[in-house]
Design a protein around this motif. Structure first.
Motif, PDB file in Angstrom:
ATOM      1  N   LYS A  21      29.651 -10.487 -32.000  1.00 22.05           N
ATOM      2  CA  LYS A  21      29.136 -11.759 -31.490  1.00 22.05           C
ATOM      3  C   LYS A  21      27.634 -11.856 -31.731  1.00 22.05           C
ATOM      4  O   LYS A  21      27.136 -12.891 -32.167  1.00 22.05           O
ATOM      5  N   LEU A  22      26.908 -10.765 -31.469  1.00 24.91           N
ATOM      6  CA  LEU A  22      25.461 -10.763 -31.698  1.00 24.91           C
ATOM      7  C   LEU A  22      25.149 -11.031 -33.168  1.00 24.91           C
ATOM      8  O   LEU A  22      24.339 -11.910 -33.485  1.00 24.91           O
ATOM      9  N   GLU A  23      25.793 -10.303 -34.058  1.00 25.17           N
ATOM     10  CA  GLU A  23      25.525 -10.479 -35.486  1.00 25.17           C
ATOM     11  C   GLU A  23      25.842 -11.912 -35.935  1.00 25.17           C
ATOM     12  O   GLU A  23      25.056 -12.528 -36.652  1.00 25.17           O
ATOM     13  N   ARG A  25      25.877 -14.669 -34.198  1.00 24.72           N
ATOM     14  CA  ARG A  25      24.917 -15.632 -33.655  1.00 24.72           C
ATOM     15  C   ARG A  25      23.564 -15.514 -34.349  1.00 24.72           C
ATOM     16  O   ARG A  25      22.919 -16.526 -34.624  1.00 24.72           O
ATOM     17  N   ILE A  26      23.126 -14.298 -34.640  1.00 26.27           N
ATOM     18  CA  ILE A  26      21.851 -14.126 -35.344  1.00 26.27           C
ATOM     19  C   ILE A  26      21.945 -14.741 -36.732  1.00 26.27           C
ATOM     20  O   ILE A  26      21.068 -15.502 -37.151  1.00 26.27           O
ATOM     21  N   ALA A  29      21.905 -18.545 -36.586  1.00 32.06           N
ATOM     22  CA  ALA A  29      20.725 -19.204 -36.020  1.00 32.06           C
ATOM     23  C   ALA A  29      19.438 -18.970 -36.804  1.00 32.06           C
ATOM     24  O   ALA A  29      18.508 -19.773 -36.717  1.00 32.06           O
ATOM     25  N   ILE A 107      25.452 -12.078 -24.724  1.00 28.84           N
ATOM     26  CA  ILE A 107      24.829 -12.619 -25.936  1.00 28.84           C
ATOM     27  C   ILE A 107      24.721 -14.128 -25.678  1.00 28.84           C
ATOM     28  O   ILE A 107      25.459 -14.936 -26.220  1.00 28.84           O
ATOM     29  N   ASP A 108      23.809 -14.485 -24.801  1.00 27.62           N
ATOM     30  CA  ASP A 108      23.707 -15.854 -24.305  1.00 27.62           C
ATOM     31  C   ASP A 108      22.472 -16.557 -24.861  1.00 27.62           C
ATOM     32  O   ASP A 108      21.768 -16.024 -25.720  1.00 27.62           O
ATOM     33  N   GLU A 109      22.223 -17.744 -24.351  1.00 27.65           N
ATOM     34  CA  GLU A 109      21.105 -18.544 -24.842  1.00 27.65           C
ATOM     35  C   GLU A 109      19.755 -17.872 -24.591  1.00 27.65           C
ATOM     36  O   GLU A 109      18.847 -17.986 -25.419  1.00 27.65           O
ATOM     37  N   MET A 112      19.368 -15.047 -27.170  1.00 18.74           N
ATOM     38  CA  MET A 112      19.187 -15.634 -28.498  1.00 18.74           C
ATOM     39  C   MET A 112      17.813 -16.291 -28.644  1.00 18.74           C
ATOM     40  O   MET A 112      17.195 -16.204 -29.709  1.00 18.74           O
ATOM     41  N   LEU A 115      15.435 -13.526 -29.372  1.00 21.02           N
ATOM     42  CA  LEU A 115      15.593 -13.015 -30.736  1.00 21.02           C
ATOM     43  C   LEU A 115      15.055 -14.006 -31.766  1.00 21.02           C
ATOM     44  O   LEU A 115      14.451 -13.596 -32.769  1.00 21.02           O
ATOM     45  N   MET A 116      15.236 -15.294 -31.536  1.00 20.00           N
ATOM     46  CA  MET A 116      14.674 -16.294 -32.460  1.00 20.00           C
ATOM     47  C   MET A 116      13.144 -16.283 -32.385  1.00 20.00           C
ATOM     48  O   MET A 116      12.474 -16.402 -33.413  1.00 20.00           O
TER      49      MET A 116
END
Length: 126
Positions: A21-23, A25-26, A29, A107-109, A112, A115-116
């Motif tokens: 899920k993390l990968e 989403r990264i 995004a 792995i939420d908003e 993320m 990370l962004m």
């Protein structure tokens, strides 16, 4: 999932859905991300590394969830959040933050957004 990632999670197979899920989403995004698997961590980079997955413990054993991985990211300042287990300043104005993640829902908003922000910070470095 490639063989290097599967090898990295050998012995920690229960964490794979969290990582997937993390990968996903990264990669969805943040443009132009490279994923590199090493023996001790998986790194996500654009110009430089901005996020890292490892099994380096942040919390004491009794405080860790049964299933967990550490997500680390770098910023130019210390982010304040109860979710951040440890933040260190290895170089002036270079803060490394460590978050223990124990479920795909984490792995939420918020994570993320951090990370962004870390990816933008990495891309801005000379």
């Amino acid at each position: 999932m490639n063989a290097d990632v599967l090898f990295f999670f050998s012995g920690h197979e229960a964490v794979i859905p969290i990582y997937e899920k993390l990968e996903a989403r990264i990669l969805a995004a943040i443009p132009d991300v490279k994923v590199k698997v090493s023996k001790t961590q998986i790194s996500f980079s654009n110009k430089r590394g901005f996020a890292f997955v490892s099994f380096n413990p942040c919390r004491r054993v009794k405080e860790r969830p049964e299933i967990w991985m550490t997500v680390s990211f770098g910023l130019g300042y210390q982010k304040q959040s109860p979710r951040i287990d440890v933040a260190t300043e290895p170089y002036p104005n270079r803060w490394t933050h460590h978050v223990m993640v124990g479920s795909p829902e984490e792995i939420d908003e918020d994570l993320m957004a951090w990370l962004m922000e870390a990816a933008a910070f990495s891309a801005s470095k000379k």
